[in-house]
Design a protein around this motif. Sequence first.
Motif, PDB file in Angstrom:
ATOM      1  N   ILE A 120       0.844  -1.198   0.000  1.00  8.84           N
ATOM      2  CA  ILE A 120       0.000   0.000   0.000  1.00  8.84           C
ATOM      3  C   ILE A 120       0.877   1.245   0.000  1.00  8.84           C
ATOM      4  O   ILE A 120       0.677   2.179  -0.782  1.00  8.84           O
ATOM      5  N   THR A 121       1.871   1.260   0.866  1.00  8.34           N
ATOM      6  CA  THR A 121       2.741   2.423   0.994  1.00  8.34           C
ATOM      7  C   THR A 121       3.544   2.669  -0.272  1.00  8.34           C
ATOM      8  O   THR A 121       3.749   3.808  -0.686  1.00  8.34           O
ATOM      9  N   ALA A 122       3.991   1.605  -0.906  1.00 13.93           N
ATOM     10  CA  ALA A 122       4.811   1.744  -2.108  1.00 13.93           C
ATOM     11  C   ALA A 122       4.045   2.363  -3.262  1.00 13.93           C
ATOM     12  O   ALA A 122       4.619   3.092  -4.076  1.00 13.93           O
ATOM     13  N   ALA A 123       2.756   2.097  -3.344  1.00 16.02           N
ATOM     14  CA  ALA A 123       1.983   2.541  -4.501  1.00 16.02           C
ATOM     15  C   ALA A 123       1.077   3.733  -4.227  1.00 16.02           C
ATOM     16  O   ALA A 123       0.481   4.278  -5.158  1.00 16.02           O
ATOM     17  N   ALA A 124       0.963   4.169  -2.980  1.00 20.46           N
ATOM     18  CA  ALA A 124       0.047   5.256  -2.636  1.00 20.46           C
ATOM     19  C   ALA A 124       0.421   6.553  -3.350  1.00 20.46           C
ATOM     20  O   ALA A 124       1.587   6.816  -3.637  1.00 20.46           O
ATOM     21  N   HIS A 125      -0.585   7.380  -3.601  1.00 20.28           N
ATOM     22  CA  HIS A 125      -0.387   8.647  -4.293  1.00 20.28           C
ATOM     23  C   HIS A 125      -0.094   9.796  -3.335  1.00 20.28           C
ATOM     24  O   HIS A 125       0.174  10.915  -3.788  1.00 20.28           O
ATOM     25  N   CYS A 126      -0.162   9.554  -2.038  1.00 24.59           N
ATOM     26  CA  CYS A 126       0.051  10.604  -1.043  1.00 24.59           C
ATOM     27  C   CYS A 126       0.932  10.054   0.074  1.00 24.59           C
ATOM     28  O   CYS A 126       1.193   8.846   0.129  1.00 24.59           O
ATOM     29  N   PRO A 127       1.408  10.906   0.976  1.00 25.61           N
ATOM     30  CA  PRO A 127       2.155  10.380   2.123  1.00 25.61           C
ATOM     31  C   PRO A 127       1.324   9.382   2.913  1.00 25.61           C
ATOM     32  O   PRO A 127       0.097   9.491   2.981  1.00 25.61           O
ATOM     33  N   VAL A 128       2.002   8.411   3.499  1.00 30.01           N
ATOM     34  CA  VAL A 128       1.330   7.366   4.279  1.00 30.01           C
ATOM     35  C   VAL A 128       1.891   7.364   5.693  1.00 30.01           C
ATOM     36  O   VAL A 128       3.110   7.457   5.891  1.00 30.01           O
ATOM     37  N   VAL A 129       1.009   7.267   6.667  1.00 30.39           N
ATOM     38  CA  VAL A 129       1.424   7.123   8.058  1.00 30.39           C
ATOM     39  C   VAL A 129       1.013   5.742   8.538  1.00 30.39           C
ATOM     40  O   VAL A 129      -0.161   5.372   8.441  1.00 30.39           O
ATOM     41  N   ALA A 130       1.975   4.990   9.023  1.00 26.74           N
ATOM     42  CA  ALA A 130       1.714   3.660   9.569  1.00 26.74           C
ATOM     43  C   ALA A 130       1.757   3.740  11.091  1.00 26.74           C
ATOM     44  O   ALA A 130       2.758   4.195  11.665  1.00 26.74           O
ATOM     45  N   VAL A 131       0.686   3.311  11.719  1.00 26.63           N
ATOM     46  CA  VAL A 131       0.568   3.369  13.177  1.00 26.63           C
ATOM     47  C   VAL A 131       0.722   1.968  13.742  1.00 26.63           C
ATOM     48  O   VAL A 131      -0.084   1.085  13.435  1.00 26.63           O
ATOM     49  N   PRO A 132       1.747   1.720  14.549  1.00 25.28           N
ATOM     50  CA  PRO A 132       1.948   0.380  15.104  1.00 25.28           C
ATOM     51  C   PRO A 132       1.032   0.128  16.290  1.00 25.28           C
ATOM     52  O   PRO A 132       0.489   1.068  16.889  1.00 25.28           O
ATOM     53  N   ASP A 133       0.880  -1.121  16.639  1.00 26.17           N
ATOM     54  CA  ASP A 133       0.023  -1.480  17.758  1.00 26.17           C
ATOM     55  C   ASP A 133       0.828  -1.465  19.055  1.00 26.17           C
ATOM     56  O   ASP A 133       1.033  -2.495  19.697  1.00 26.17           O
ATOM     57  N   LEU A 134       1.299  -0.286  19.405  1.00 21.85           N
ATOM     58  CA  LEU A 134       2.036  -0.125  20.661  1.00 21.85           C
ATOM     59  C   LEU A 134       1.788   1.268  21.216  1.00 21.85           C
ATOM     60  O   LEU A 134       1.434   2.189  20.488  1.00 21.85           O
ATOM     61  N   ASP A 135       1.983   1.411  22.517  1.00 22.54           N
ATOM     62  CA  ASP A 135       1.705   2.662  23.214  1.00 22.54           C
ATOM     63  C   ASP A 135       2.885   3.617  23.059  1.00 22.54           C
ATOM     64  O   ASP A 135       4.001   3.303  23.475  1.00 22.54           O
TER      65      ASP A 135
END
Length: 277
Positions: A120-135
């Motif tokens: 998804i990140t490689a092909a997206a047309h805009c910046p991507v934010v990935a949120v991990p499952d951690l505090d």
Amino acid sequence: MSDTILVGVTAAPVAARSVPWAAARAAALGQRLELIAVVGGAVGAVGEDDVVHTAEQAAQSMLDEHAEQARKAGVDVSTRVERGNPVAVLVEASESAALLVIGSDSTGVGSTRGAHGIRITAAAHCPVVAVPDLDTVGRTGVLVGTDGSEVSAGAVDFAAAEAARLGETLTAVSVWTPMPIPGPLSGYPEPYLDDMQGVTGEILRNALAGVREKYPDLEIVERVECGYPSTIITELAQDARLAVVGSHGRGAFARLLLGSISHEVLARLATVTAIVR
């Protein structure tokens, strides 16, 4: 320019982190939020229509719950459920988004993110934010990795704007790696090591020149490190509120590979991470 933050939402627990993160940013910037869930896996089996209908209803109910919480923060929220391949749907939807936010099943640097989010990140047309499952509560600072290239210039600009907006320190790191030499080696010549350190430092200063001019009150920490870039960035990101890295463009090959550094950082998320091209 779009004022919509798009959030890909699944039933995974990380949605309880990714949606609030996106909602808080939307509220702060006066942007709207669009939550999207994708129902896939249809193969034309007997009785499949009923299964798909049930899945769509469940997905909509899930989105409604998240939307209700986001609206309490004063955010304008819309929702939609789509059928198809999640990667293809989110990539297409990103064409009209200012930012795409996705959750990651990563729970820290010891876990590995699957290829789904990377595609998804490689092909997206805009910046991507990935949120991990951690505090990440209590973490401070915005970290950005730069090598002085045009690709990383966008990452520096994004990181600086976020640091200024949040009132956080911007830590910019450039990493140099000694040339590998096959066979036994007792050590590298000191002049070589000093020159590599100095050249990399100059690259970093040049990369930050425009930032210092645009944000004169922004506290900036420069770090020049020797090692492997993704390893250094991941280590430093463990204490950061946000990490930012650049990626290659959307060419045919880049659709498959983000670039080794951004790919490796995304694969082992240590904090909320933006990938900018």
